[in-house]
Design an enzyme around this catalytic site. Structure first.
Site, PDB file in Angstrom:
ATOM      1  N   PRO A  79      34.231  36.727  43.659  1.00 24.32           N
ATOM      2  CA  PRO A  79      34.966  37.230  42.491  1.00 24.32           C
ATOM      3  C   PRO A  79      35.927  36.198  41.911  1.00 24.32           C
ATOM      4  O   PRO A  79      36.728  35.599  42.630  1.00 24.32           O
ATOM      5  CB  PRO A  79      35.716  38.440  43.067  1.00 24.32           C
ATOM      6  CG  PRO A  79      34.792  38.950  44.119  1.00 24.32           C
ATOM      7  CD  PRO A  79      34.190  37.716  44.746  1.00 24.32           C
ATOM      8  N   CYS A  80      35.807  35.985  40.592  1.00 26.84           N
ATOM      9  CA  CYS A  80      36.504  34.862  39.965  1.00 26.84           C
ATOM     10  C   CYS A  80      37.826  35.237  39.320  1.00 26.84           C
ATOM     11  O   CYS A  80      38.543  34.364  38.838  1.00 26.84           O
ATOM     12  CB  CYS A  80      35.595  34.220  38.917  1.00 26.84           C
ATOM     13  SG  CYS A  80      35.097  35.365  37.594  1.00 26.84           S
ATOM     14  N   GLN A  81      38.163  36.533  39.280  1.00 27.83           N
ATOM     15  CA  GLN A  81      39.395  36.930  38.592  1.00 27.83           C
ATOM     16  C   GLN A  81      40.648  36.223  39.120  1.00 27.83           C
ATOM     17  O   GLN A  81      41.571  35.942  38.343  1.00 27.83           O
ATOM     18  CB  GLN A  81      39.587  38.448  38.672  1.00 27.83           C
ATOM     19  CG  GLN A  81      38.576  39.234  37.861  1.00 27.83           C
ATOM     20  CD  GLN A  81      37.329  39.562  38.673  1.00 27.83           C
ATOM     21  OE1 GLN A  81      37.079  38.949  39.705  1.00 27.83           O
ATOM     22  NE2 GLN A  81      36.555  40.511  38.209  1.00 27.83           N
ATOM     23  N   PHE A  83      41.094  33.261  39.694  1.00 28.92           N
ATOM     24  CA  PHE A  83      41.196  31.917  39.142  1.00 28.92           C
ATOM     25  C   PHE A  83      40.921  31.877  37.643  1.00 28.92           C
ATOM     26  O   PHE A  83      41.065  30.840  37.016  1.00 28.92           O
ATOM     27  CB  PHE A  83      40.200  30.986  39.850  1.00 28.92           C
ATOM     28  CG  PHE A  83      40.310  31.027  41.343  1.00 28.92           C
ATOM     29  CD1 PHE A  83      41.318  30.340  42.004  1.00 28.92           C
ATOM     30  CD2 PHE A  83      39.413  31.772  42.105  1.00 28.92           C
ATOM     31  CE1 PHE A  83      41.423  30.394  43.383  1.00 28.92           C
ATOM     32  CE2 PHE A  83      39.518  31.821  43.479  1.00 28.92           C
ATOM     33  CZ  PHE A  83      40.529  31.135  44.120  1.00 28.92           C
TER      34      PHE A  83
END
Length: 390
Positions: A79-81, A83
Site C-alpha cells: 500500500p502506497c498511501q 508515501f
C-alpha cells in the site's frame, strides 16, 4: 513459472506478470471491492485471472512457508498511501505501511526473483532513510526485525551486516520509471524494486523504455504525421508552448537523434470508444463506459489534454480528485473519464470489468499498476530466469 501476488488490488500487476508467463498460485488482497472485481472477472471466464487462487484477507495472517523454494516470483505493490504525494506522508508510522510483510513473504518462500513497486513519493528526500531501510531488508530478508527492536535499530543492524562483507541474499535494482516511456498512454511515475536470488548469478538492468516525448513532438510539430494518422482537423491541433519550443530544437537535431517511438496519447487510447456524453446508447453496450457529470476545473486541476499521455490517474484520499481524472478537449471543455476510458489509460484488457460505484472503481484504477508496464518488467525478468535455468 509459478508466482505469488501480494496486495493484488484490482489486478494490474498480476495481470501483467501473467501476460509475461508467470502463473499465480496464490493471490492475496484484503479490500472487498478489489476482491469482488477479481471474482467477478473469474466468474465471467476472463482467462487472465480465471485460474488465480485468491485469498481474501490480511496478508499479515498468511503464511508463505509452504511455498519455500517452489515459486519463481513474488510480486506486489505494498500500500502506497504512506508515501503518496496525495496522502498524509506518514511512512513507517502509517498502519498501511506493509513493506515488512512483503519482505516476510520473500524470507519465507525464497523465490528466485521478486518485483515490487510503489509511488514516486517514496523517493522524496524526506523518505531517503526509510527507502534505504526497505532496500536493505530486500537484500537481506533473513535478517528479520526482532520483537523488541524498532525500525531504526533494525536499520542499524542491517547497515552493520551490509558493511561487514556478508554475502547478499538478493541482488537488488531500484529504478524510478515513467510508464509513458513504456507505451502506456499516461505519465505515471512508479519506483520498482527488482531482485534476483544471489545464487542464480543473474546480471540484470532495468529494461529501457522504447517511447519518448521527443518522438511524439516530432510527429506532431515537425512532420504532422500524428494528426494525419488520427484524422485530426487543423483547428483541433493544439500544442503546448513547451512542445513548440522543443520542436524548434528537434528540427535542428533531426529525426535520427530520436531513437524511440512516440509516446501514446489519450486520443490514441480512446479513439475507437464512443463518446459517453453524446453517444450514451452505444456507450452502454461497453463495460464500465458510462458518462459521469459534474466535472469542473480549478487551479492545479485542469484535466488531461487529448493529444498527450494522460496525467497520472489518482485514487484520492477522500474520493476522486476531479481535475486529475478528467479529459480536456481542444475547445477547453472538460468531462470525467469513464471507468472504461481510465482502464484503457491503465492498459487493462477491454473485457475486464470493475466492480463498484464510479468513485470506488476509479479508486481501484488510481491505485493500479499499468498492465503494460508490469508485463514489460516481468517479461524481462522471466527471460533472465529462463536463461539461468537452461
Amino acid at each position: 513459472m509459478k508466482s505469488i501476488e501480494l496486495f493484488a488490488g484490482a489486478g494490474g500487476l498480476g495481470i501483467g506478470t501473467g501476460k509475461a508467463g508467470f502463473r499465480p498460485v496464490e493471490v492475496v488482497e484484503w479490500d472487498d471491492y478489489c476482491v469482488e472485481t477479481i471474482r467477478e472477472n473469474q466468474g465471467r471466464d476472463v482467462s487472465i485471472v480465471k485460474g488465480w487462487s485468491l485469498v481474501h484477507g490480511d496478508v499479515r495472517d498468511v503464511s508463505f512457508t509452504r511455498w519455500e523454494g517452489k515459486v519463481e516470483l513474488i510480486s506486489g505493490g505494498p500500500p502506497c498511501q504512506p508515501f503518496s504525494l496525495g496522502g498524509k506522508h506518514r511512512a513507517h508510522r502509517d498502519d498501511r505501511d506493509l513493506w515488512s510483510q512483503a519482505v516476510r513473504a520473500v524470507r519465507e518462500s525464497r523465490p528466485r526473483a521478486f518485483i515490487f513497486e510503489n509511488v514516486k513519493g517514496l523517493t522524496r528526500a524526506t523518505f531517503a532513510t526509510y527507502l534505504s531501510y526497505i532496500q536493505l531488508q530486500l537484500q537481506y530478508p533473513s535478517l528479520a526485525r526482532r520483537d523488541a527492536e524498532d525500525w531504526q535499530e533494525h536499520l542499524g543492524r542491517l547497515e552493520r551486516h551490509h558493511t561487514s562483507g556478508a554475502p547478499l541474499e538478493y541482488r537488488l535494482v531500484t529504478r524510478l520509471v515513467n510508464a509513458a516511456d513504456y507505451g502506456v498512454p499516461q505519465r505515471r511515475e512508479r519506483v520498482f524494486f527488482v531482485g534476483f536470488r544471489e545464487d542464480l548469478g543473474v546480471e540484470w538492468s532495468f529494461p529501457d523504455g522504447e517511447f519518448s516525448a521527443d518522438a511524439l513532438i516530432w510527429e506532431q510539430a515537425v512532420t504532422g504525421e500524428y494528426w494525419e494518422r488520427l484524422g485530426v482537423a487543423k483547428r483541433d491541433r493544439v500544442l503546448s508552448p513547451r512542445a513548440e519550443a522543443r520542436a524548434r530544437t528537434l528540427r535542428k537535431l533531426g529525426r535520427e537523434a530520436i531513437a524511440t517511438k512516440a509516446w501514446r496519447t489519450v486520443r490514441e487510447a480512446l479513439l475507437d470508444l464512443p463518446d459517453p456524453e453524446h453517444q450514451p446508447h452505444a456507450s452502454a453496450l461497453l463495460l464500465n463506459h458510462r458518462f459521469q457529470g459534474g466535472a469542473r476545473t480549478y487551479p492545479g486541476h485542469t484535466g488531461s489534454p487529448l493529444d498527450a499521455p494522460a496525467k497520472t490517474l489518482k485514487a484520492g484520499v477522500h474520493g476522486v480528485p476531479g481535475g486529475e481524472n478528467m479529459l480536456l478537449r481542444p475547445d477547453g471543455s472538460v468531462r470525467y473519464f469513464t471507468v472504461r476510458e481510465s482502464a484503457r489509460l491503465q492498459t487493462f484488457p477491454d473485457d475486464y470489468k470493475f466492480h463498484g460505484s464510479w468513485t470506488e472503481t476509479m479508486r481501484q484504477l488510481g491505485n493500479a499498476v499499468p498492465v503494460r508496464l508490469a508485463e514489460t518488467v516481468a517479461r524481462d525478468v522471466a527471460g533472465h530466469l529462463k536463461a539461468v535455468a537452461a
